[in-house]
Motif scaffolding. Structure first.
Motif, PDB file in Angstrom:
ATOM      1  N   ALA A 245       0.817  -1.216   0.000  1.00 24.66           N
ATOM      2  CA  ALA A 245       0.000   0.000   0.000  1.00 24.66           C
ATOM      3  C   ALA A 245       0.848   1.263   0.000  1.00 24.66           C
ATOM      4  N   HIS A 246       1.895   1.289   0.791  1.00 25.65           N
ATOM      5  CA  HIS A 246       2.735   2.485   0.876  1.00 25.65           C
ATOM      6  C   HIS A 246       3.390   2.778  -0.466  1.00 25.65           C
ATOM      7  N   ASP A 247       3.985   1.758  -1.078  1.00 28.09           N
ATOM      8  CA  ASP A 247       4.665   1.954  -2.359  1.00 28.09           C
ATOM      9  C   ASP A 247       3.693   2.428  -3.429  1.00 28.09           C
ATOM     10  N   TYR A 248       2.531   1.788  -3.483  1.00 29.91           N
ATOM     11  CA  TYR A 248       1.565   2.123  -4.517  1.00 29.91           C
ATOM     12  C   TYR A 248       1.054   3.552  -4.351  1.00 29.91           C
ATOM     13  N   ASP A 249       0.672   3.901  -3.126  1.00 30.60           N
ATOM     14  CA  ASP A 249       0.153   5.246  -2.876  1.00 30.60           C
ATOM     15  C   ASP A 249       1.195   6.308  -3.201  1.00 30.60           C
ATOM     16  N   MET A 250       2.439   6.074  -2.786  1.00 33.16           N
ATOM     17  CA  MET A 250       3.503   7.037  -3.040  1.00 33.16           C
ATOM     18  C   MET A 250       3.753   7.180  -4.543  1.00 33.16           C
ATOM     19  N   TYR A 251       3.825   6.062  -5.230  1.00 31.57           N
ATOM     20  CA  TYR A 251       4.067   6.071  -6.674  1.00 31.57           C
ATOM     21  C   TYR A 251       2.951   6.818  -7.409  1.00 31.57           C
ATOM     22  N   GLU A 252       1.700   6.520  -7.050  1.00 34.96           N
ATOM     23  CA  GLU A 252       0.566   7.145  -7.715  1.00 34.96           C
ATOM     24  C   GLU A 252       0.522   8.648  -7.459  1.00 34.96           C
ATOM     25  N   LEU A 253       0.765   9.044  -6.216  1.00 34.94           N
ATOM     26  CA  LEU A 253       0.727  10.464  -5.888  1.00 34.94           C
ATOM     27  C   LEU A 253       1.835  11.219  -6.604  1.00 34.94           C
ATOM     28  N   ARG A 254       3.013  10.632  -6.669  1.00 32.47           N
ATOM     29  CA  ARG A 254       4.110  11.263  -7.401  1.00 32.47           C
ATOM     30  C   ARG A 254       3.761  11.405  -8.879  1.00 32.47           C
ATOM     31  N   ALA A 255       3.213  10.345  -9.453  1.00 34.64           N
ATOM     32  CA  ALA A 255       2.894  10.359 -10.884  1.00 34.64           C
ATOM     33  C   ALA A 255       1.851  11.427 -11.204  1.00 34.64           C
ATOM     34  N   ARG A 256       0.799  11.488 -10.399  1.00 32.82           N
ATOM     35  CA  ARG A 256      -0.257  12.473 -10.650  1.00 32.82           C
ATOM     36  C   ARG A 256       0.249  13.898 -10.430  1.00 32.82           C
ATOM     37  N   THR A 257       1.006  14.094  -9.356  1.00 32.16           N
ATOM     38  CA  THR A 257       1.520  15.434  -9.059  1.00 32.16           C
ATOM     39  C   THR A 257       2.494  15.892 -10.135  1.00 32.16           C
ATOM     40  N   ALA A 258       3.385  14.998 -10.547  1.00 31.48           N
ATOM     41  CA  ALA A 258       4.356  15.342 -11.588  1.00 31.48           C
ATOM     42  C   ALA A 258       3.657  15.683 -12.898  1.00 31.48           C
ATOM     43  N   ALA A 259       2.611  14.928 -13.224  1.00 30.99           N
ATOM     44  CA  ALA A 259       1.875  15.184 -14.466  1.00 30.99           C
ATOM     45  C   ALA A 259       1.204  16.554 -14.433  1.00 30.99           C
ATOM     46  N   GLY A 260       0.607  16.894 -13.298  1.00 29.21           N
ATOM     47  CA  GLY A 260      -0.031  18.199 -13.177  1.00 29.21           C
ATOM     48  C   GLY A 260       0.960  19.336 -13.302  1.00 29.21           C
ATOM     49  N   ALA A 261       2.110  19.183 -12.642  1.00 29.26           N
ATOM     50  CA  ALA A 261       3.149  20.222 -12.716  1.00 29.26           C
ATOM     51  C   ALA A 261       3.698  20.339 -14.135  1.00 29.26           C
ATOM     52  N   LEU A 262       3.936  19.198 -14.791  1.00 25.80           N
ATOM     53  CA  LEU A 262       4.430  19.207 -16.161  1.00 25.80           C
ATOM     54  C   LEU A 262       3.417  19.858 -17.093  1.00 25.80           C
ATOM     55  N   PHE A 263       2.154  19.578 -16.879  1.00 27.31           N
ATOM     56  CA  PHE A 263       1.075  20.155 -17.688  1.00 27.31           C
ATOM     57  C   PHE A 263       1.139  21.682 -17.641  1.00 27.31           C
ATOM     58  N   VAL A 264       1.290  22.235 -16.429  1.00 29.06           N
ATOM     59  CA  VAL A 264       1.378  23.691 -16.269  1.00 29.06           C
ATOM     60  C   VAL A 264       2.632  24.228 -16.948  1.00 29.06           C
ATOM     61  N   GLN A 265       3.759  23.545 -16.756  1.00 29.63           N
ATOM     62  CA  GLN A 265       5.019  24.014 -17.338  1.00 29.63           C
ATOM     63  C   GLN A 265       5.000  23.934 -18.858  1.00 29.63           C
ATOM     64  N   LEU A 266       4.412  22.887 -19.394  1.00 32.73           N
ATOM     65  CA  LEU A 266       4.341  22.747 -20.852  1.00 32.73           C
ATOM     66  C   LEU A 266       3.527  23.888 -21.469  1.00 32.73           C
ATOM     67  N   LEU A 267       2.521  24.321 -20.751  1.00 35.19           N
ATOM     68  CA  LEU A 267       1.676  25.393 -21.271  1.00 35.19           C
ATOM     69  C   LEU A 267       2.320  26.767 -21.128  1.00 35.19           C
ATOM     70  N   SER A 268       3.175  26.921 -20.128  1.00 37.05           N
ATOM     71  CA  SER A 268       3.767  28.236 -19.884  1.00 37.05           C
ATOM     72  C   SER A 268       5.153  28.402 -20.486  1.00 37.05           C
ATOM     73  N   GLU A 269       5.819  27.286 -20.797  1.00 39.05           N
ATOM     74  CA  GLU A 269       7.172  27.355 -21.338  1.00 39.05           C
ATOM     75  C   GLU A 269       7.306  26.445 -22.541  1.00 39.05           C
ATOM     76  N   SER A 270       6.390  26.573 -23.449  1.00 42.42           N
ATOM     77  CA  SER A 270       6.290  25.628 -24.555  1.00 42.42           C
ATOM     78  C   SER A 270       7.524  25.567 -25.431  1.00 42.42           C
ATOM     79  N   SER A 271       8.119  26.700 -25.742  1.00 40.71           N
ATOM     80  CA  SER A 271       9.239  26.689 -26.685  1.00 40.71           C
ATOM     81  C   SER A 271      10.456  25.995 -26.094  1.00 40.71           C
ATOM     82  N   THR A 272      10.755  26.284 -24.822  1.00 39.81           N
ATOM     83  CA  THR A 272      11.909  25.658 -24.172  1.00 39.81           C
ATOM     84  C   THR A 272      11.695  24.172 -24.008  1.00 39.81           C
TER      85      THR A 272
END
Length: 280
Positions: A245-272
């Motif tokens: 449970a610990h590994d799965y929850d940590m992995y999932e939370l990291r994946a979702r959080t990273a995706a959200g942050a990347l989504f924002v960065q891709l939209l704001s810094e598209s050329s780079t």
């Protein structure tokens, strides 16, 4: 102490890896609903009307669950989404395609919310922010929260010239209206798409403070996630954890959080970001 928690989590993860994740049968079986057999071979992107980018699966254009043509604002995000589809093997696992899901949400807007409603929803988390709620026992956890959360709290107060504070009261700290107004103005500076990603991150971490810290690159994804789970990691150190449970929850939370942050960065810094994606 945070470093020791990081080392502990790393040792736990290295010992079991993610090969044990299928032991989480409830999560595995429920996620099977969001799977289907792969029906395409090639993934490509193309630029359509209005300069928007489309995703092509063989010769078919990708559409949203609501039936709209799947289009994204820039090439960087299109490449990232195409990569998600290209990474799928025999079975499409939609629950792993977080960028695609965020795009679908922005395009279909299933709850029919406008920017003001999204901002209000995000600011609700400020009133119950993870790092603003403090325990009053045991002393080691009190000290841990102070040592690890206070620096982030002080950073955001200085960064945005606001007052937030913390409290062990069940009602939490009383957030000044001036602070809410400052964050409201900041959130309003994001367009609808970026706000979709930022609200998603805030929801995952249950913290406006940690989300801003990560989006502003004061914190890494790993740091933000670990700080959001500080009390849980403390309890695991003392009482142990359910192995999968610990590994799965940590992995999932990291994946979702990273995706959200990347989504924002891709939209704001598209050329780079586009150049980096193409180099990789």
């Amino acid at each position: 102490m945070l470093r020791s928690l990081v080392r502990l989590q790393s040792r736990v993860g290295n010992a079991r890896k993610l090969a044990h994740l299928p032991l989480n049968r409830s999560a595995h079986s429920s996620s099977a609903i969001a799977e289907r057999r792969k029906f395409y071979q090639d993934v490509s992107i193309s630029q359509g009307e209005g300069g928007l980018y489309e995703i092509n699966l063989d010769r078919r254009k990708l559409k949203t669950p609501g039936g709209k043509l799947f289009t994204v604002p820039n090439e960087a995000l299109a490449i990232a989404v195409a990569t998600e589809w290209d990474a799928q093997r025999d079975t499409l696992k939609f629950y792993t395609m977080h960028l695609t899901t965020l795009c679908n949400t922005a395009l279909d807007n299933p709850t029919q919310r406008d920017k003001d409603q999204m901002i209000n929803a995000a600011l609700k988390f400020l009133e119950t922010d993870t790092i603003c709620y403090r325990v009053d026992d045991p002393p080691p956890l009190i000290e841990l929260q102070k040592n690890e959360w206070d620096p982030v709290l002080h950073w955001i107060e200085n960064r945005y010239n606001v007052v937030i504070g913390s409290s062990s009261n069940i009602l939490g700290p009383e957030i000044p209206e001036a602070t809410k107004d400052t964050f409201r103005q900041h959130l309003n500076s994001y367009n609808f798409w970026s706000l979709t990603g930022l609200e998603y991150v805030i929801t995952q971490l249950k913290s406006v403070v940690l989300s801003f810290g990560m989006i502003d690159r004061h914190l890494t994804v790993e740091q933000a996630v670990l700080l959001s789970r500080l009390e849980e990691e403390y309890q695991i150190q003392h009482w142990g954890n359910v192995e999968w449970a610990h590994d799965y929850d940590m992995y999932e939370l990291r994946a979702r959080t990273a995706a959200g942050a990347l989504f924002v960065q891709l939209l704001s810094e598209s050329s780079t970001v586009k150049r980096k994606l193409l180099q990789d």
